[in-house]
Design an enzyme around this catalytic site. Structure first.
Site, mmCIF file in Angstrom:
data_model
loop_
_atom_site.group_PDB
_atom_site.id
_atom_site.type_symbol
_atom_site.label_atom_id
_atom_site.label_comp_id
_atom_site.label_asym_id
_atom_site.label_seq_id
_atom_site.Cartn_x
_atom_site.Cartn_y
_atom_site.Cartn_z
ATOM 1 N N SER A 1 -10.496 0.181 6.918
ATOM 2 C CA SER A 1 -9.829 0.245 5.611
ATOM 3 C C SER A 1 -9.145 -1.033 5.155
ATOM 4 C CB SER A 1 -8.800 1.381 5.603
ATOM 5 O OG SER A 1 -9.451 2.618 5.556
ATOM 6 N N SER B 1 -9.898 2.344 2.654
ATOM 7 C CA SER B 1 -8.953 3.011 1.775
ATOM 8 C C SER B 1 -7.993 2.058 1.064
ATOM 9 C CB SER B 1 -8.144 4.020 2.614
ATOM 10 O OG SER B 1 -7.355 3.337 3.583
ATOM 11 N N LYS C 1 0.848 -1.200 0.000
ATOM 12 C CA LYS C 1 0.000 0.000 0.000
ATOM 13 C C LYS C 1 0.882 1.247 0.000
ATOM 14 C CE LYS C 1 -3.897 2.089 2.540
ATOM 15 N NZ LYS C 1 -4.844 1.942 3.669
#
EC number: 6.3.5.7
Length: 493
Positions: A183, A159, A79
């Site tokens: 998330s 997210s 990420k």
């Protein structure tokens, strides 16, 4: 020969050890898959093919010499919130344009130390603020799942949308992610993958771009429960560079897979039955209860009375911390700089141009609730609510409940550009209604795929555990996985 990208981490690990194929061949298979799919899915924002091949070659040498690490040769996506030395790290924000850190996050360093291979950086909501992966400077991620007979583009959740989409589409064997209010768990549910937010303090936050420091926690997204357990074992560690890191030994989570659920008490929180909950979610939850009963667990009704206050309290605490954390981005030392007539003007112009709409909204809300006249009325009150939420869970666990089973999302994946959600931020924030209590209380929470809805889209169930008892979640999730099966999207890209 099997498509190498279809192998789980556990399978790839065994076949690499047996020298059925090389780490370089496995890495090249993933790089080819990314080349073919990323134009359609937009899961990666930066690729590191040369670095990946170098790491894979080094893995092959270690495998040959008998000194392989626990994740030797396994290709992972990272990420864009994790600092990766000399590699693009921008939290998918314009304000960090061109930033390449000179240090590595503890979590990613742990993975590389055990032989994992970095494929690249994954798309996400800007600064991890969002539930749909539409706020990224690099554009939205497209969910690899589609509704039956439809070509409509769906969100992967947020997210950590890039992480979830890449894992579901077999563009990496597993991925790092973070969870501040859901998330990891919500994108995992939207994509038919497994995601775990560990207990706060289980994984180091050093080198992770901060959103809300008292809520942020790193964890893995993987294809199945075993893979998630394998990844978390390596990601977790005590770290002197993170003052909230907890000095507890990291268990071998994989050993929990397949353990009996006999004697386990599972709580069903009545407050999670919200108005307007789709019948499909309600039915799936009931099915989950039956699966756990069949596996030998005792199921009891429980009450978490302060649940209804969690969402408003979260959207005071998280933006307050974000407004403080994001004050450091000013265009002076790194990232985007927009010239102004003086330094204050340069700050203002750089921040106005660099931050997207959703990030600006949360900074403004956070600044407001921390301001002199409103601190007591909002922020202090929200922190008191947070304490009450934590106490609710403590009371339930004190009464002998080992884990809690709940829904994870109020629906399956919704359309990219959904006008109703885009026009009303509060409706988008309601996507987090089932997930944020876990962050507010600092507990571990796991999302496991449990079925498909009427449109053929994945739905997940959430397991919530006692602090640092992730093994209970893994063994319980494995029982659900055994009953529900695994889910892979039909390839259209």
């Amino acid at each position: 020969m099997t498509d190498l990208t279809s192998l789980t981490i556990a399978e790839a690990r065994e076949k690499l050890k047996a020298k059925d194929f090389s780490a370089l061949e496995l890495t090249d298979a993933y790089l080819s898959a990314i080349d073919a799919a990323n134009g359609a899915l937009n899961a990666y924002v930066a690729l590191t093919p040369e670095k990946a091949r170098d790491m894979a070659k080094a893995s092959d040498e270690r495998i040959a010499s008998g000194s392989a690490g626990e994740l030797e040769g396994v290709p992972l996506g990272v990420k864009d919130l994790f600092a990766t030395r000399d590699v693009h790290t921008q939290a998918c924000s314009h304000v960090l344009d061109g930033f390449k850190p000179k240090y590595e996050s503890t979590v990613t360093q742990n993975l590389w130390d055990q032989g994992a291979v970095m494929l690249g950086k994954l798309n996400m909501d800007e600064f991890a603020m969002g539930s749909s992966n539409e706020s990224s400077w690099y554009g939205p991620v497209i969910n690899p799942w589609r509704a039956n007979g439809s070509e409509q583009k769906l969100v992967p959740g947020g997210s950590s949308g890039g992480s979830a989409a890449a894992v579901a589409a077999h563009l990496c064997a597993g991925a790092t992610a973070t969870d501040t209010g859901g998330s990891i768990r919500q994108p995992a549910a939207f994509t038919g993958t497994v995601g775990i937010k560990p207990t706060y303090g289980r994984c180091s936050r050093f080198g992770i771009v901060a959103y809300a420091s008292s809520l942020d926690q790193a964890g893995p997204i993987a294809r199945d429960v075993r893979d998630a357990a394998i990844l978390l074992k390596t990601m977790a560690s005590v770290d002197a560079k993170d003052t909230t890191s907890v000095d507890l030994p990291v268990p071998d989570y994989e050993k929990a897979i397949g353990q009996s659920l006999k004697g386990l008490k599972i709580g069903i929180p009545r407050e999670y039955r919200v108005d307007g909950m789709p019948e499909e979610i309600e039915k799936l939850w009931a099915k989950g209860v039956e699966w756990l009963r069949d596996a030998g667990a005792e199921v009891v009704d429980i009450s978490l009375p302060h649940t209804k206050y969690a969402l408003p309290a979260y959207y005071i605490v998280a933006p307050a911390e974000a407004s403080s954390n994001l004050a450091r981005y000013d265009g002076v030392r790194y990232g985007l700089r927009v010239d102004g007539k003086d330094i204050a003007d340069m700050y203002e112009k750089s921040r106005a141009a660099g931050f997207g709409k959703e990030v600006q909204r949360r900074i403004m809300v956070g600044t407001y609730v921390l301001s002199a006249g409103y601190y007591d009325a909002y922020y202090l009150k929200a922190q008191k609510v947070r304490t009450l939420i934590k106490r609710d869970f403590e009371n339930v666990f004190h009464e002998g409940v080992d884990a809690i089973l709940a829904p994870i999302t109020p629906s399956s994946a919704f359309a990219v550009g959904d006008e109703e959600l885009a026009s009303d931020p509060v409706k988008m924030y309601l996507q987090d209604v089932f997930t944020i209590t876990v962050n507010m209380a600092g507990l571990p929470g796991l999302s496991v795929p449990a079925g498909l809805d009427g449109k053929g889209l994945p739905l997940g169930l959430q397991l919530i555990g006692k602090p640092f008892e992730e093994e209970t979640l893994f063994k319980t999730a494995h029982a659900i996985e055994q009953a529900a099966g695994k889910f892979t999207p039909a390839k259209w890209w």
